[in-house]
Design a protein around this motif. Sequence first.
Motif, PDB file in Angstrom:
ATOM      1  N   TRP A 230       0.271   1.003  10.251  1.00  0.00           N
ATOM      2  CA  TRP A 230      -0.115   1.652   8.997  1.00  0.00           C
ATOM      3  C   TRP A 230      -0.840   2.934   9.390  1.00  0.00           C
TER       4      TRP A 230
ATOM      5  N   LEU B 204       0.828  -1.209   0.000  1.00  0.00           N
ATOM      6  CA  LEU B 204       0.000   0.000   0.000  1.00  0.00           C
ATOM      7  C   LEU B 204       0.862   1.259   0.000  1.00  0.00           C
TER       8      LEU B 204
ATOM      9  N   ALA C 255      -8.505   1.096   0.798  1.00  0.00           N
ATOM     10  CA  ALA C 255      -7.889   1.655   2.010  1.00  0.00           C
ATOM     11  C   ALA C 255      -8.837   1.551   3.196  1.00  0.00           C
ATOM     12  N   GLN C 256     -10.114   1.835   2.981  1.00  0.00           N
ATOM     13  CA  GLN C 256     -11.099   1.771   4.064  1.00  0.00           C
ATOM     14  C   GLN C 256     -11.295   0.336   4.552  1.00  0.00           C
TER      15      GLN C 256
ATOM     16  N   PRO D 153      -3.254   5.750   4.539  1.00  0.00           N
ATOM     17  CA  PRO D 153      -4.229   5.136   5.448  1.00  0.00           C
ATOM     18  C   PRO D 153      -5.522   5.943   5.490  1.00  0.00           C
ATOM     19  N   SER D 154      -6.633   5.256   5.471  1.00  0.00           N
ATOM     20  CA  SER D 154      -7.932   5.925   5.489  1.00  0.00           C
ATOM     21  C   SER D 154      -8.289   6.374   6.896  1.00  0.00           C
TER      22      SER D 154
ATOM     23  N   GLU E 265      -9.871   4.008  -2.797  1.00  0.00           N
ATOM     24  CA  GLU E 265     -10.378   4.537  -1.521  1.00  0.00           C
ATOM     25  C   GLU E 265     -11.085   3.440  -0.721  1.00  0.00           C
TER      26      GLU E 265
ATOM     27  N   LEU F  31      -0.915   4.636  -1.452  1.00  0.00           N
ATOM     28  CA  LEU F  31      -2.267   4.658  -0.885  1.00  0.00           C
ATOM     29  C   LEU F  31      -2.180   5.015   0.589  1.00  0.00           C
TER      30      LEU F  31
ATOM     31  N   ALA G   1      -8.126  -1.020   6.400  1.00  0.00           N
ATOM     32  CA  ALA G   1      -8.033  -0.437   7.739  1.00  0.00           C
ATOM     33  C   ALA G   1      -9.038  -1.080   8.692  1.00  0.00           C
TER      34      ALA G   1
END
Length: 493
Positions: free
Chosen positions: A205, A81, A105-106, A88-89, A102, A86, A109
């Motif tokens: 992360w 990532l 990432a969500q 972290p969300s 997006e 990318l 996480a």
Amino acid sequence: MERGGRVLWVKYGPVVSLFIVLLAVWFRSPQNEVLDDRLDTVLSSLLRAERKVGTNNVARRKVAIGFGGCVDLIVDGVSLLNKIGLPPSDQPLHHDYIENAEQLAQSFAYFFAPGAAAERFMLNDTLFSELVEASRDLPGNRWSIGGNAPVMAGRMATEGCDVLLGGSFSTDFTDVLSQHITVAGNIVEEPDIHLILEYPSGASWGRYTSRRANRYIIHSDDHNPYLASMEEFAQKLEDFKPDLLVVGGLQMMDNFPFQLGERDALLSRLANLLSSSSPQIGVHFEMASFVEESIMEDLLHYVIPHADSLGMNEQELPNLLSLLKGSNITVLSDPNPRVATVLDQMREVYRILNQRYKDVSAEGDTGGATAKGKPLTRLHVHTLAFQAIIVTHDSQWKNTMSATAKASLTAYRHVCGSNDIDPNKARLIMDDSFSVSRQEGSQRIPLQETRPVSCWEEDDYEICVAPVLVCTEVYQTAGGGDNISAAGLVLQI
């Protein structure tokens, strides 16, 4: 003066270092010594329990396993990532499938922080290809045979079984399979690639830190959802005459964009295959990460009624139970549940599924695909800290205590990537004693180092629980459940 000090250190430094080491040994914590001795005793006791059933007893066993398979590209998830830029969300969210960066990432996480295993279908072919290309030259990446069926087949072949494997593979794929595995299925030019984003316990992360080692899997698989090998598999099944039939890999159907009625037709054919097999052949269904409620309902209609054995992890158990009780799917559950919690959930799944079987049997043969089925006689749940198996009295499943011990040892062997178990790379995280239920006044069972597998009888079944020597130097978590389930089954056929 400075030069003189340097000369003195060169002259006497080694002596001082040795003295410090000797002091450390002399003043070593008695508690650490007790823990080391305890691990050694638990390990030797588990090995002894595993060896109570000789491998000669399973050398001629035949196991048929379907369906599908892939090539796993295993990478460090955080490194990948970071490489594609990318961030972290700030919004950890659950998504049934992934359409863009997006959402990736969500979703990552959401599961990364608690350290829960997850698998998601990626609708965006372009993004998936970019991730694969970025992974190809990522330091430390590895390629491996993947998919529930091939992984379970590999473990069972290693443990002395002859295996019929249903799947469509490339010639490069079949060339590296064990000689004890016979493939039933079509040849494909390029195998599907699944990306395995592994991470260790304590990985960071952004503001997220993983509570335990685990993996997040993404794929854009367009072969395996169709169970293309099923017809040839069914044909070879008749001559193969297996002692056990195993079904896995059906999570490839989860959120896949089938045409209307396609999935129902495929699962109906699978139900017919299972129902037409000899009643003497055990049928095991290996659960996986399902998030689409409709496919879970399909499994309850087409597949689970024909299985007398189920295998799953601590996420999949409450997911199945929630649906059985009429609630919604549970996307994320406690990744480190207590023994009592898991046992209560296992009892409920066992009771509900067997009550369903009795109800259907009482109604008589209605001519539908699920009119005939099997009672559930075996349930295996594998968690990070322990293994638990329920087996019905006087059923075909045997050696439950040894199977539970073997499953526990296999967890370490797979995750550490070594057949030899090193207590210095292991720890026990299961409690010193556990309640057999969350009900008030329930019996507590202490963990006995010399007899670490606890077995007892209830109602019409036996329960066995074994602690896991948790690997502290993780090589790979992906495929852990498949290896553990397969190893446990080998001793119970």
